[in-house]
Structures are given as C-alpha cells and as structure tokens.
Design a protein around this motif. Structure first.
Motif, PDB file in Angstrom:
ATOM      1  N   TYR A   1      36.058  58.716  37.830  1.00  0.00           N
ATOM      2  CA  TYR A   1      36.398  59.764  37.308  1.00  0.00           C
ATOM      3  C   TYR A   1      37.668  59.682  36.611  1.00  0.00           C
ATOM      4  CZ  TYR A   1      33.396  61.842  41.045  1.00  0.00           C
ATOM      5  OH  TYR A   1      32.286  62.058  41.937  1.00  0.00           O
ATOM      6  N   GLY A   2      37.987  58.254  36.215  1.00  0.00           N
ATOM      7  CA  GLY A   2      38.946  57.948  35.330  1.00  0.00           C
ATOM      8  C   GLY A   2      40.127  57.264  35.742  1.00  0.00           C
ATOM      9  N   ALA A   3      40.560  56.946  37.036  1.00  0.00           N
ATOM     10  CA  ALA A   3      41.432  56.157  37.331  1.00  0.00           C
ATOM     11  C   ALA A   3      41.614  54.737  37.040  1.00  0.00           C
ATOM     12  CB  ALA A   3      41.785  56.365  39.036  1.00  0.00           C
ATOM     13  N   ASP A   4      42.577  54.201  36.819  1.00  0.00           N
ATOM     14  CA  ASP A   4      42.517  52.639  36.683  1.00  0.00           C
ATOM     15  C   ASP A   4      42.933  52.016  37.925  1.00  0.00           C
ATOM     16  OD1 ASP A   4      42.962  50.043  35.630  1.00  0.00           O
ATOM     17  OD2 ASP A   4      44.887  50.445  34.813  1.00  0.00           O
ATOM     18  N   VAL A   5      41.632  51.518  38.446  1.00  0.00           N
ATOM     19  CA  VAL A   5      41.827  50.983  39.887  1.00  0.00           C
ATOM     20  C   VAL A   5      41.798  49.571  39.558  1.00  0.00           C
ATOM     21  CG1 VAL A   5      40.714  50.970  42.035  1.00  0.00           C
ATOM     22  CG2 VAL A   5      40.754  53.255  40.693  1.00  0.00           C
ATOM     23  N   ILE A   6      43.208  49.004  40.137  1.00  0.00           N
ATOM     24  CA  ILE A   6      43.264  47.590  40.203  1.00  0.00           C
ATOM     25  C   ILE A   6      43.083  47.037  41.679  1.00  0.00           C
ATOM     26  CG2 ILE A   6      45.062  45.763  39.769  1.00  0.00           C
ATOM     27  CD1 ILE A   6      46.146  47.618  37.848  1.00  0.00           C
TER      28      ILE A   6
ATOM     29  N   ASN B   1      33.447  50.113  38.355  1.00  0.00           N
ATOM     30  CA  ASN B   1      34.549  50.669  37.658  1.00  0.00           C
ATOM     31  C   ASN B   1      35.830  50.302  37.934  1.00  0.00           C
ATOM     32  OD1 ASN B   1      31.905  52.001  37.204  1.00  0.00           O
ATOM     33  ND2 ASN B   1      33.081  53.887  36.282  1.00  0.00           N
ATOM     34  N   LYS B   2      36.063  49.150  38.555  1.00  0.00           N
ATOM     35  CA  LYS B   2      37.581  48.635  38.932  1.00  0.00           C
ATOM     36  C   LYS B   2      37.818  47.389  38.140  1.00  0.00           C
ATOM     37  CE  LYS B   2      36.813  50.180  43.653  1.00  0.00           C
ATOM     38  NZ  LYS B   2      37.029  49.727  45.462  1.00  0.00           N
ATOM     39  N   ARG B   3      39.089  47.029  38.017  1.00  0.00           N
ATOM     40  CA  ARG B   3      39.529  45.931  37.678  1.00  0.00           C
ATOM     41  C   ARG B   3      39.848  44.850  38.865  1.00  0.00           C
ATOM     42  NH1 ARG B   3      43.742  46.264  32.826  1.00  0.00           N
ATOM     43  NH2 ARG B   3      44.750  47.904  34.010  1.00  0.00           N
ATOM     44  N   SER B   4      39.869  43.789  38.772  1.00  0.00           N
ATOM     45  CA  SER B   4      40.151  42.621  39.699  1.00  0.00           C
ATOM     46  C   SER B   4      41.518  42.048  39.493  1.00  0.00           C
ATOM     47  CB  SER B   4      39.088  41.927  40.182  1.00  0.00           C
ATOM     48  OG  SER B   4      39.472  40.899  41.013  1.00  0.00           O
ATOM     49  N   LEU B   5      42.592  41.995  40.148  1.00  0.00           N
ATOM     50  CA  LEU B   5      43.630  41.137  39.745  1.00  0.00           C
ATOM     51  C   LEU B   5      43.743  40.286  41.405  1.00  0.00           C
ATOM     52  CD1 LEU B   5      46.719  40.645  39.105  1.00  0.00           C
ATOM     53  CD2 LEU B   5      47.396  42.348  40.336  1.00  0.00           C
ATOM     54  N   THR B   6      43.739  38.866  40.927  1.00  0.00           N
ATOM     55  CA  THR B   6      44.051  38.007  42.064  1.00  0.00           C
ATOM     56  C   THR B   6      45.511  37.808  42.247  1.00  0.00           C
ATOM     57  OG1 THR B   6      43.610  36.174  40.837  1.00  0.00           O
ATOM     58  CG2 THR B   6      41.696  36.761  42.360  1.00  0.00           C
ATOM     59  N   LEU B   7      45.799  37.954  43.653  1.00  0.00           N
ATOM     60  CA  LEU B   7      47.255  37.979  43.988  1.00  0.00           C
ATOM     61  C   LEU B   7      47.645  37.479  45.220  1.00  0.00           C
ATOM     62  CD1 LEU B   7      50.086  38.533  42.359  1.00  0.00           C
ATOM     63  CD2 LEU B   7      49.845  40.948  43.257  1.00  0.00           C
ATOM     64  N   ASP B   8      48.356  36.320  45.679  1.00  0.00           N
ATOM     65  CA  ASP B   8      48.594  36.001  46.938  1.00  0.00           C
ATOM     66  C   ASP B   8      49.936  36.672  47.349  1.00  0.00           C
ATOM     67  OD1 ASP B   8      49.547  34.815  49.419  1.00  0.00           O
ATOM     68  OD2 ASP B   8      48.930  32.884  48.812  1.00  0.00           O
ATOM     69  N   THR B   9      49.891  37.909  48.047  1.00  0.00           N
ATOM     70  CA  THR B   9      51.009  38.660  48.284  1.00  0.00           C
ATOM     71  C   THR B   9      51.936  38.142  49.413  1.00  0.00           C
ATOM     72  OG1 THR B   9      49.598  39.990  49.570  1.00  0.00           O
ATOM     73  CG2 THR B   9      49.875  40.748  47.427  1.00  0.00           C
TER      74      THR B   9
ATOM     75  N   HIS C   1      40.245  40.401  35.550  1.00  0.00           N
ATOM     76  CA  HIS C   1      41.449  41.049  34.842  1.00  0.00           C
ATOM     77  C   HIS C   1      42.933  40.536  35.013  1.00  0.00           C
ATOM     78  CE1 HIS C   1      37.901  43.578  35.153  1.00  0.00           C
ATOM     79  NE2 HIS C   1      37.699  43.791  33.606  1.00  0.00           N
ATOM     80  N   THR C   2      43.071  39.638  35.855  1.00  0.00           N
ATOM     81  CA  THR C   2      44.279  39.172  36.356  1.00  0.00           C
ATOM     82  C   THR C   2      45.223  38.934  35.120  1.00  0.00           C
ATOM     83  OG1 THR C   2      43.380  37.999  38.085  1.00  0.00           O
ATOM     84  CG2 THR C   2      45.486  37.143  37.317  1.00  0.00           C
ATOM     85  N   ASP C   3      44.862  38.047  34.249  1.00  0.00           N
ATOM     86  CA  ASP C   3      45.728  37.630  32.963  1.00  0.00           C
ATOM     87  C   ASP C   3      45.846  39.101  32.102  1.00  0.00           C
ATOM     88  OD1 ASP C   3      45.245  35.226  33.956  1.00  0.00           O
ATOM     89  OD2 ASP C   3      44.518  34.466  32.078  1.00  0.00           O
ATOM     90  N   GLU C   4      44.910  39.841  32.030  1.00  0.00           N
ATOM     91  CA  GLU C   4      45.284  41.112  30.951  1.00  0.00           C
ATOM     92  C   GLU C   4      46.227  41.874  31.859  1.00  0.00           C
ATOM     93  OE1 GLU C   4      41.394  42.756  30.357  1.00  0.00           O
ATOM     94  OE2 GLU C   4      41.951  44.558  31.459  1.00  0.00           O
ATOM     95  N   ILE C   5      46.127  42.104  33.084  1.00  0.00           N
ATOM     96  CA  ILE C   5      47.003  42.917  33.863  1.00  0.00           C
ATOM     97  C   ILE C   5      48.411  42.320  33.891  1.00  0.00           C
ATOM     98  CG2 ILE C   5      47.631  43.766  35.995  1.00  0.00           C
ATOM     99  CD1 ILE C   5      44.309  43.995  36.591  1.00  0.00           C
TER     100      ILE C   5
END
Ligand code: CAO
Length: 416
Positions: free
Chosen positions: A29-34, A66-74, A392-396
């Motif tokens: 429904y339009g949210a930017d889901v990372i 419909n999501k974007r994926s960011l890899t991140l070691d938190t 989408h890691t780099d673009e985010i």
C-alpha cells in the motif's frame, strides 16, 4: 498512481512469517519497507524449503514482495551507527525477534524513543509482555496450541489438530498491521510514537473467540447443540473438537460428491440454513420434508442431522463438487466446493481480481503469489518481486548520506 502509505518509512527487522506478512502488506500500500538482514545470511526463509538450488525460496519471495533489502550487521559498532541514523529518519520499526533480542542489540524502546520520539516500534512475540511464558520462542503451531485453536480443531476421537491456515503467523502479522496504522493515526494528532505489541497467542485466541463463547455456554447448560456430539454423544467440561460442524447457528458438514473414493477433495461444504429448509428440500428432491413436523424446524432436525446429511450425500452421488454447487446456488443455499491449491492457483476469477498474481523475479523467473486480499476502489496494489539479499544496500546508504568510499569500507569490513 500514488499509494496511501507513500512517505512512510519502515525499518523491517522481521523474519520467517509473522513479521514479514505484516510489512509486506504495508509495502503493497505504498510504504517504503527496508528489510534489514544479516550480511551473508539474511532471513532464514531465503534458504528454507528451496525448490531451485541457490535461488531464494518461495517461502521468502511470497512474504517479502515490494520491499527493499539492506544488509547490516547490527552487532558491530558501525552497524549500530547506521541503524541509529536509520531510526532517526524512519517512522516505524517492526521486529519479531525472540524475546529480548532487540534490547540485547542495544535498541531498547526507551533508547529508540530518545532517538526519535515519533517512532512506532511494533513487535510480534509468542506471548504478551508479563505473561508467564513471555520468555518462550514461538512458531506457528506452538501458537495454535497455546491460543486454543488446536484443542478445538479436529475430530472428537483424534488428537488436537493444527490448521493449515497461518493463524499464528500471518494472522498475527495482520493484527500488527492494524496496530501500526492505528499508532500512525494517533501520531498524526499527538506527534508521538508508541510501542505496539501483538502476541501470537492473543491473535490466535482472538480468532477462536466463538470457542470461548462455547466454553461459557457449556459451563452453563452442559451441552452444545451445534456440535456433532449432540444429542447422541456426551460432553466433558471443556469445549470438544467439533469436526466439520458449523460454528454458528447453522448446521453444516463436509459432504462426499461423485468421485470421492479416488479424489480426496471431491467434497462440498453444505450448510442447512434455517430459513433455506424449503429450498434445500426442493433442491434434493425431498419436498415431503418441507411441511413434515419431524423435519420442518431446526430443533426437530437436530437428532437426525447426520441422517439428513446422508440423504444429501445420496443426492450428491452422481454430481461432481462443481455440478452440485451449480445446482445448489440456484436455490440460494450457502455452499462451496472443497478447493485444492491447484484449483485455486488456476482459478480465473482469482487471477482476474489480483488475488492470485504472477510475479517476475530476477533469479527464479515467474512465480505465483497471493496478492492483496483487500480491494480498494481507488487503488490496485501492484505486487512486485521480493528483493535479493542486500539488493538495495548501496542505494539506501547513499540516500542516507554515506560516501562511495564509506560504503566500500563497510562492505570490506562486512558491516553491510
Ligand atoms: N545483525 C546482527 N544480528 C542480528 C541481525 C542483524 N541484522 N538480525 C538478527 N540478529 C540477531 C539478533 O540480535 C538475535 O541475537 P541474540 O539472540 O544473540 O540476541 C538473533 O539474531 C535472532 O534471534 P531470534 O531469537 O529472533 O532467532 P531464532 O532463530 O533463534 O528464533 C523465532 C526464531 C521465530 C523462534 C524467534 O525469533 C521468535 O520467537 N520470534 C517471536 C515470535 C515470532 O515472530 N514467531 C513467528 C515466526 S514465524 O513462524
């Protein structure tokens, strides 16, 4: 076409099914889901039950569109720094880690609130905060057992049974989505975020509401007239498993149709709606039952309901489930064929409505998924493929102001 949730940025710290089902809905429904995933591994469902070697499993692709994926070691200092920055510029953080995992990562609700007072933190856990089982990790069937579904599903002479419907997972995700939208609406007036928590046990129990109704009726009168145990069997002091009985005031059952001996799904569900008694009798050629005092009221039919179902099965003997429904629909009788996944996948109406959709995926080609079950007059959600791990890691990171050199360093040090 603009989407109602455009402009809402969601940090999607979810995995497996309960959380991803929630954030997928918001993404449609339009949210930017990372989707934030551990470098090199990602959501465990990417590799669970794979049908194509090396390619994201359907379990993942069907819950993360419909999501974007960011890899991140938190758990690294730089990963925490990036997450902190992301929290400051997002609206919602959704997570369904095991109990305490977000706190152990250093992101308690108090800390997040300090970083961003408008932030909504939405969590799925197996049991609610303060519950005596709050420390337990929970999967789908565990929740179905803890929420009352299993003890009331199946047949009287069999064990507690779980449902194929994801009452614990996706159902909890849907509850959480409603909670998030409610909190966003509240923030519109207060400017403040809040913590939204849904437990899987509570969500299952919410759907088993009528079984709690039945417990109280049983406590009071000692029997439940719509259950197959009545009037010839006996009741204990807990709600029994009711087989395929209807849960409301209309008796119903799954009935055999032509071919049931070899086709395990040659059945229809038939409901004996009280005021449809005369049409039912006409449909099955038993007009003499219409005014027969032994049959004409629901109460009179009660003790011979399974004989009546037997007579209807006689009538169904030479009809396929589809032919039977085509006759019964003319008499306005609530019924449906028992449909298989194969039949649903190829159902032209479901394809036309966008409930079953074909999606193109970069690595697997085309696959089927369930699109939005909610239909809007002013919006047709477009279902897009799930992201590859870290796609989408780099673009985010770039959009957050990190330089190309910093991003390169993060990759080298496996922070992303
Ligand atoms: N970077 C670094 N670490 C990460 C990370 C990231 N991007 N993402 C997750 N992690 C870490 C977490 O910090 C946590 O570490 P610690 O336990 O050391 O604090 C760990 O990965 C995840 O733990 P988990 O308990 O969530 O995972 P699990 O596989 O052991 O359990 C599940 C899975 C589903 C049983 C559990 O998450 C759970 O009970 N969740 C709540 C209920 C729920 O949603 N269940 C439905 C699942 S769908 O059937």
């Amino acid at each position: 076409m603009s989407k109602p949730l455009e402009g809402i940025k969601i940090i999607d710290f979810t995995h497996v099914q309960a959380g991803p089902a929630c954030t997928q809905l918001l993404a449609w429904y339009g949210a930017d889901v990372i989707k934030v995933e551990r470098p090199g591994a990602g959501d465990v469902t990417r590799s669970q039950l794979r049908d194509i070697p090396g390619v994201d499993a359907l379990y993942f692709t069907m819950l993360n569109s419909n999501k974007r994926s960011l890899t991140l070691d938190t758990k690294t200092p730089e990963g925490k720094e990036i997450l902190t920055k992301l929290i400051k510029e997002s609206d919602v953080l959704v997570e369904n880690f095991g109990p305490g995992a977000l706190d152990r990562m250093g992101f308690t609700w108090e800390h997040i609130k300090e970083l961003n007072p408008g932030m909504i933190v939405a969590s799925v856990k197996g049991f609610s905060d303060g519950h005596h089982y709050e420390d337990l990790k929970v999967y789908e069937n565990v929740a179905q057992c803890a929420g009352g579904a299993a003890s009331t599903t199946g047949f009287d002479d069999g064990p507690p049974t779980v449902s194929a419907a994801a009452l614990g997972d996706s159902n909890t995700g849907m509850h959480l989505a409603i909670g998030i939208l409610t909190a966003l609406r509240a923030r519109d007036t207060t400017g403040k975020g809040q913590k939204v928590a849904v437990s899987m046990q509570d969500s299952v129990l919410n759907l088993c509401r009528v079984k709690l109704r039945d417990q109280q009726r049983l406590d009071r009168v000692g029997y439940l007239e719509e259950y197959p145990q009545y009037p010839h069997g006996s009741f204990s002091d807990v709600v029994p498993r009711g087989g395929n009985a209807g849960g409301g005031g209309q008796p119903g059952w799954v009935l055999k149709c032509k071919g049931w001996e070899t086709d395990p799904n040659a059945y229809i569900y038939f409901t004996i709606q009280g005021h449809a008694w005369a049409p039912i009798c006409r449909a099955i050629g038993k007009e003499e039952w219409i005014d027969d005092p032994a049959y004409m009221t629901a109460q009179a039919r009660q003790d011979k309901i399974f004989d009546i179902f037997g007579t209807i099965e006689e009538w169904l003997k030479d009809k396929t489930k589809f032919e039977a429904v085509d006759v019964l629909r003319k008499f306005d009788i609530p019924c449906a064929p028992v449909l298989t996944m194969k039949e649903l996948a190829n159902d032209p109406s479901l394809r036309a409505s966008g409930t079953i959709v074909e999606v193109d995926h970069k690595e697997r080609g085309t696959y089927l998924t369930v699109g939005s079950p909610i239909k809007f007059s002013d919006m047709k959600p477009e279902i897009k493929a799930s992201p590859l791990l870290g796609e989408h890691t780099d673009e985010i990171l770039e959009s957050m102001g990190y330089s190309q050199q910093q991003i390169k360093d993060f990759h080298e040090r496996r922070v992303v």
